[in-house]
Design an enzyme around this catalytic site. Structure first.
Site, PDB file in Angstrom:
ATOM      1  N   ASP A 214      11.478   8.148  40.026  1.00  9.43           N
ATOM      2  CA  ASP A 214      11.373   6.678  39.977  1.00  9.43           C
ATOM      3  C   ASP A 214      10.968   6.191  38.592  1.00  9.43           C
ATOM      4  OD1 ASP A 214      11.774   4.170  40.990  1.00  9.43           O
ATOM      5  OD2 ASP A 214       9.858   4.042  42.042  1.00  9.43           O
ATOM      6  N   LYS A 216      10.880   4.093  35.395  1.00 14.93           N
ATOM      7  CA  LYS A 216      11.204   2.714  34.993  1.00 14.93           C
ATOM      8  C   LYS A 216       9.972   2.145  34.298  1.00 14.93           C
ATOM      9  CE  LYS A 216      10.047   1.025  39.634  1.00 14.93           C
ATOM     10  NZ  LYS A 216      10.396   0.110  40.730  1.00 14.93           N
ATOM     11  N   ASN A 219       6.576   1.610  36.023  1.00 11.82           N
ATOM     12  CA  ASN A 219       5.732   2.729  36.439  1.00 11.82           C
ATOM     13  C   ASN A 219       5.061   3.440  35.272  1.00 11.82           C
ATOM     14  OD1 ASN A 219       6.172   2.316  39.123  1.00 11.82           O
ATOM     15  ND2 ASN A 219       7.772   3.861  39.340  1.00 11.82           N
ATOM     16  N   ASP A 232       2.399   6.141  39.972  1.00 12.05           N
ATOM     17  CA  ASP A 232       3.196   6.014  41.189  1.00 12.05           C
ATOM     18  C   ASP A 232       4.105   7.219  41.416  1.00 12.05           C
ATOM     19  OD1 ASP A 232       4.340   5.242  43.491  1.00 12.05           O
ATOM     20  OD2 ASP A 232       4.738   3.186  42.873  1.00 12.05           O
ATOM     21  N   THR A 250      15.048   3.266  41.985  1.00 13.73           N
ATOM     22  CA  THR A 250      15.187   1.838  41.746  1.00 13.73           C
ATOM     23  C   THR A 250      16.651   1.586  41.378  1.00 13.73           C
ATOM     24  OG1 THR A 250      12.894   1.627  41.072  1.00 13.73           O
ATOM     25  CG2 THR A 250      14.415  -0.034  40.219  1.00 13.73           C
TER      26      THR A 250
END
Lengths: 404, 472
Positions: A214, A216, A219, A232, A250
Site C-alpha cells: 500500500d 503512497k 502512508n 500503516d 490504492t
C-alpha cells in the site's frame, strides 16, 4: 513503594476512563501477585521512556532477532491503556484511531516523551473482516521494529475488547500534505525520499519476505529529524516464495498483476514505487481517470506518459519500474533492490550514510516541542456508542488476537 | 524557576546534532543550526498561512495554471468497449454509471470558486529546498537560489489534467481468498446453461472489457458459464442503488435500463431522490463492473424502464475462477520445472519466479515449434497435447512428447543450433521462456548449474530469505 506507584497511576488516569469498569486482569501472568504486576508495569513504562530518549535505529542483524528479545516490538502482558494519557486524535481509519499519547504519571524528565497509540476495537475489526490484516500488521511491525525508516512498534498489548499498538510519534505529518502543498517535489527532494523508500523495500523484501502492498504518500510520515517513516502495515504480508491473490492497495497504485488476479508478490511494491516517484515529480500519479475502471484499463496497458520537463534518468527509472512484465521490472529482476539502487537517477546517494540517517532531509519540521500536532489535521471525536465484544465473538476470535 | 520548554527543546535538538556531527568548529556549527531553525520557522509560518487560506477548498486543478500536455485523453473521452452506455450529454464526469463515488468536489464544477483564494499563494510554495538547505519549504524570494529553482518548475510545461482529485485516497481491498487446491473445500464455479446464441451475445458484450479480454478459453468458458439469469418483470425495478455496496456485475440480455446519479453520492428518499438521469443501457450493454474488483459503493442507480432480462456475475465467483486457474497453472509449471535436470538446483523461490515468467502459447496440430538448425532462443514445456521429434535424415519421429515434457532447454545455456525439430501432433499448449527472460531473473544458467551442492542452497534459503540476495 508499590502502593505509591498505584496511587500515582490512578490519580493520573485520563478522564475518559473514569466511568468505565476496571479492565479485567486477563493479561497478567498467572501466579503474579498484585505488587509484582505493578512492578512489572512500572518497569515496562521505564523501558519505554528510556527507549524514547534515544530512538536509535538498529542494524539489520539487530532487527532480525526474535521480537520477544528485542528492545522494541514485544507483546506486553502488563501495559494497559491507563498507562497512557491520550492527548489528541492524529488520524482515524475505518476501524482504528491513532492517538497522540504520553506516559501517564510520568517520572521527572519523562513528561515530554510522546508516542502514537493505535487503538483498534475488536468488534470493529471483526465486523470489517480485518482480523487477518490486523494480525499481519502487528506481526510484521514486530519483526521490522528498529528499522530507521519504518514506524517503530515499541510494544503491543490488549484488554478485553481493544487492541493497542504503541508506535513512535512522527510529528512532521504525512509526506502527502507537503507534496500537495508544494504541488511537486524537485529532483533532489524526490531522490532523497525515494532513496529512503528503496531502503525500506529492500529490507522488507529481502530480509523479511514481506510485501507492503500500500505504498503512497499518505502512508509515509516525516519524523522530527526530517527522515521518513513508513506507517500503516494493514496490507503487509509475509509472502516469501508464494504468490498471493487478495486484491488490496490504492486504486492509482495497483500493479497490473493485482488487477488481473494472476497472483502477485513483492514486485507490486516496485510498481507502486515507480508510481510514487512519478507523483513526487509531477504532482499526480500517471494513471488517472474519474472512473476507476478506466484507471485500471490504463494500468493494465501500462503506457506511462511523461511531462516534457522530466529528466531522462527519471523517465528511465519510472519506466523500468512501471513495467507490466514482472520478468523485466526493475527491483524484481536478478539483483533485486540493488538494481534500483544502482540506477543512474540515484547516482548521488550514499546508501550507507542514508541508512544511518547521516544525510539531512529536505524538510525538517519546525516544532514547538515534542507534542506539537500542527502537522496533523483535526478529527471528530470518537463516537460514544461502541459495538459490544460479546462472549460469542470472544470465544470465536480471541485466540486470533493472542499475538497482541 | 525552570527554563522555558521551547528553549529546552531547541537546546536538546542542538545537542543531538552536535553529538551526531561532532563538529570541529562548534561555534560556527551552532550559529548555522540556529540560522537554519530560523529559516525553517519562517517558511513554516508562511506555509501555515497558505494552508489556512485553503480551508474549505480542495487543492485541486485551478492550483495548476498553464497548458496541459496530458491533453484530453486522460479525461475519459475515449469511451469504448464495455461502456456501451449511451450518454445523454457530454458530461464525462459520469462516463460510466459504475464508477466509484469520488469525493464530490472532484467532480463538481463549482469547486473552482473555492480555489480562487489559493491562487495568490500557490506560486510561492512550488518547491522545496534541496538536500542540504534544511529548510522546510521554498523560502521567500529574498533568499537567493530559491527564486531560481522556482523558475525551473513554473517554467516547465508540466501541468495536470484538470480533474485530478487531490484529496487523500482511501485503500481498497477485496475478500481474502485462498486457492481451492490449497484448502479443503472442493469449490467448483456455478454453471448456468445457456443457448449458443446467448453465449455468443454474452461473449460479444464482455469482449471490450479488459477484465475479460485477458482470459484464456477455459477461464472465459467458466466465467460465462457462471453468469446467472435475472428477470425483471416490470419497469421501475432498481437493479443497483447508488451508495450501496456492490457485489454484482450485469450484462443486459433484453430490455432497457435508466441510469440516475444523485449529486449527494447516494440515493435519497423522496421523489427527486434518484437524482438526474444520466444515461440508458440496452441489450448487449453492461454495468457494475467495478464490483468485480472490490466492494466499492455504487456510483449510480440503475432501474428497469421496461420488463427486462439480465445476466449477473458476483465478485467472489469471478475472482475465484481467475485465482484457481492461475494457482493451478503456477503449481503445474513449478512441478514441471522440478523435472528439468538442467534446473534441478533451483530453489523453490527461483522456481516460482520462473513459473511467474512462463508464458502460454497455443499451436494448432502440425506446427513446427522448433526447427533443427535454427538458433535456439527459448525453452518450452508441453502443457497439453502431443508433439513429435524429428531429426534430419530419419523419416520417422525419434521421440514423442506428452504433457509435462520439455524441450529446447539447451537454448538457455548457449546459442548452439537446435539439435532436432519438434512438431505438434495435436493442438498443443506450450509454456515458454526465453533465454533473456531467464537471465534477467536468475542470471546465466551456467552459474546455476555450477552450484555443486544444491541441497545446501535449498536448506539455507530458509523462510523469508531471498536467495538472490545471498552471495552477491
Amino acid at each position: 513503594m508499590a502502593a505509591a506507584a498505584i496511587h500515582r497511576i490512578t490519580s493520573h488516569l485520563h478522564h475518559k476512563h473514569d466511568d468505565e469498569p476496571p479492565p479485567p486482569k486477563q493479561n497478567a501472568y498467572p501466579g503474579e501477585s498484585e505488587e509484582e504486576v505493578m512492578a512489572r508495569r512500572e518497569e515496562e513504562k521505564q523501558l519505554i521512556a528510556d527507549w524514547e530518549d534515544e530512538k536509535r535505529p538498529l542494524e539489520p542483524d539487530q532487527i532480525a532477532i526474535d521480537p520477544a528479545k528485542k528492545i522494541v516490538g514485544h507483546s506486553s502482558k502488563h501495559l494497559r491503556c491507563e498507562d497512557f494519557e491520550l492527548i489528541k486524535t492524529l488520524g482515524t481509519g475505518t476501524f482504528a484511531r491513532v492517538w497522540l499519547a504520553r506516559l501517564a504519571g510520568p517520572k521527572e524528565g519523562d513528561q515530554d516523551k510522546i508516542f502514537a497509540l493505535k487503538v483498534l476495537r475488536k468488534p470493529d475489526v471483526i465486523r470489517l473482516k480485518q482480523v487477518e490484516h490486523v494480525r499481519n500488521e502487528r506481526n510484521v511491525l514486530a519483526a521490522v521494529a528498529g528499522h530507521p525508516f519504518v514506524t517503530t512498534m515499541i510494544a503491543s498489548f490488549q484488554d478485553h475488547d481493544t487492541l493497542y499498538m504503541l508506535l513512535d510519534y512522527c510529528p512532521g505529518g504525512e509526506v502527502f500534505s507537503y507534496l500537495r502543498r508544494a504541488r511537486r517535489f524537485n529532483e533532489p527532494t524526490s531522490q532523497f525520499y525515494a532513496a529512503e523508500i528503496v531502503l525500506i523495500l529492500e529490507f522488507l523484501h529481502e530480509n523479511q519476505g514481506v510485501a507492503y502492498r500500500d505504498l503512497k504518500p499518505e502512508n509515509i510520515l516525516i519524523d522530527a529529524e526530517g527522515h521518513l517513516k513508513l506507517v500503516d502495515f494493514g496490507f503487509a504480508k509475509k509472502v516469501d516464495n508464494r504468490e498471493t491473490y487478495t486484491l488490496c492497495g490504492t486504486p492509482e497504485y495497483l500493479a497490473p498483476e493485482v488487477i488481473r488476479n494472476t497472483g502477485h508478490g513483492c514486485a507490486v511494491d516496485w510498481w507502486a514505487f515507480g508510481i510514487l516517484v512519478y507523483e513526487f515529480l509531477v504532482g499526480q500519479p500517471p494513471f488517472w481517470d474519474q472512473n476507476p475502471m478506466k484507471i485500471y484499463e490504463q494500468i493494465v496497458e501500462g503506457k506511462v506518459r511523461y511531462p516534457s520537463a522530466m529528466s531522462p534518468e527519471a523517465r528511465d527509472l519510472i519506466g523500468s519500474l512501471c513495467t507490466v512484465d514482472t520478468s523485466k521490472r526493475l527491483g524484481n529482476i536478478k539483483g533485486g533492490a540493488g538494481t534500483v539502487k544502482s540506477h543512474p537517477w540515484f547516482r548521488q546517494i550514499d546508501w550507507d550514510a542514508l541508512y544511518h540517517r547521516r544525510i539531512q532531509g529536505p524538510i525538517v519540521p519546525h516544532l514547538r516541542g515534542p507534542a506539537d500536532t500542527r502537522n496533523f489535521d483535526e478529527y471528530d471525536p470518537e463516537p460514544a456508542d461502541r459495538d459490544p465484544y460479546t462472549r460469542e465473538l470472544q470465544e470465536k476470535y480471541d485466540s486470533s488476537f493472542a499475538d497482541f | 524557576m525552570s527554563l522555558p520548554s521551547d528553549y529546552s527543546n531547541e537546546i536538546n535538538s542542538l545537542n543531538r546534532e552536535v553529538l551526531k556531527a561532532q563538529p570541529s568548529d562548534v561555534l560556527q556549527f551552532c550559529a548555522n543550526f540556529f540560522l537554519r531553525r530560523l529559516e525553517s520557522q519562517r517558511a513554516e509560518f508562511l506555509l501555515s498561512q497558505q494552508h489556512s487560506n485553503q480551508k474549505g477548498g480542495g487543492m485541486a486543478e485551478s492550483n495548476f495554471p498553464g497548458s496541459n500536455p496530458f491533453g484530453s485523453s486522460t479525461s475519459g473521452t475515449n469511451l469504448s468497449g464495455m461502456h456501451s452506455v449511451e450518454e445523454e450529454d457530454e458530461n464525462d464526469v459520469f462516463a460510466s454509471p459504475t464508477a466509484s463515488s469520488f469525493p464530490p468536489n472532484a467532480m463538481d464544477p463549482n469547486t473552482s470558486r473555492n480555489q480562487a483564494s489559493d491562487k495568490s499563494g500557490s506560486s510561492t510554495f512550488g518547491n522545496f529546498g534541496g538536500f542540504s538547505s534544511g529548510s522546510r519549504s521554498q523560502p521567500p524570494s529574498s533568499f537567493p537560489g530559491g527564486a531560481q529553482q522556482q523558475q525551473v518548475n513554473t517554467d516547465s510545461s508540466q501541468s495536470f489534467p484538470n480533474n485530478y482529485n487531490m484529496n487523500r485516497r482511501t485503500s481498497v481491498s477485496a475478500e481474502s481468498l485462498n486457492p481451492t487446491s490449497a484448502s479443503d473445500d472442493n469449490w467448483t464455479p456455478p454453471h448456468h446453461q445457456k443457448t449458443p446464441d446467448q453465449q455468443a451475445r454474452l461473449k460479444a458484450a464482455v469482449s471490450g472489457n479488459f477484465l475479460f479480454s485477458h482470459l484464456d478459453d477455459e477461464q472465459s468458458a467458466q466465467v460465462l458459464g457462471a453468469l446467472q439469469e435475472k428477470s425483471l418483470p416490470a419497469k421501475g425495478i432498481k437493479v443497483i442503488t447508488q451508495g450501496d455496496v456492490g457485489d454484482y456485475f450485469y450484462v443486459v440480455e433484453s430490455g432497457r435500463f435508466d441510469i440516475y446519479v444523485n449529486r449527494s453520492g447516494k440515493l435519497e428518499p423522496g421523489p427527486d431522490g434518484l437524482g438526474n438521469k444520466v444515461g440508458q443501457v440496452g441489450p448487449g450493454g453492461s454495468f457494475g463492473e467495478l464490483a468485480l474488483m472490490y466492494n466499492a459503493p455504487r456510483a449510480a442507480t440503475v432501474m428497469s424502464s421496461e420488463p427486462s432480462t439480465l445476466w449477473a456475475l458476483d465478485r467472489v465467483t469471478f475472482r475465484r475462477i481467475l485465482m484457481d486457474s492461475a494457482f493451478q497453472r503456477r503449481r503445474m509449471y513449478e512441478s514441471f520445472l522440478e523435472e528439468v535436470p538442467l534446473l534441478s538446483s533451483l530453489t523453490p523461490y527461483e522456481r516460482s519466479k520462473i513459473a511467474d515468467a512462463l508464458s502460454t502459447t497455443k499451436f494448432p496440430s502440425n506446427t513446427t515449434i522448433i526447427k533443427e538448425g535454427d538458433v535456439g532462443r527459448a525453452f518450452y514445456i508441453l502443457e497439453s497435447g502431443t508433439a513429435e521429434v524429428y531429426k534430419r535424415g530419419i523419416d520417422k519421429p525419434v521421440r514423442k512428447y506428452g504433457k509435462g515434457d520439455y524441450f529446447g532447454e539447451l537454448a538457455l545455456l548457449d546459442d548452439k543450433p537446435r539439435q532436432a525439430s519438434v512438431v505438434s501432433s495435436s493442438e498443443v499448449k506450450v509454456a515458454q521462456l526465453g533465454k533473456e527472460g531467464f537471465q534477467r531473473l536468475l542470471g546465466p544458467v551456467e552459474g546455476i548449474m555450477r552450484r555443486n551442492d544444491p541441497s545446501k542452497m535449498e536448506g539455507s534459503a530458509g523462510e523469508g530469505v531471498d536467495p538472490l540476495a545471498q552471495g552477491r
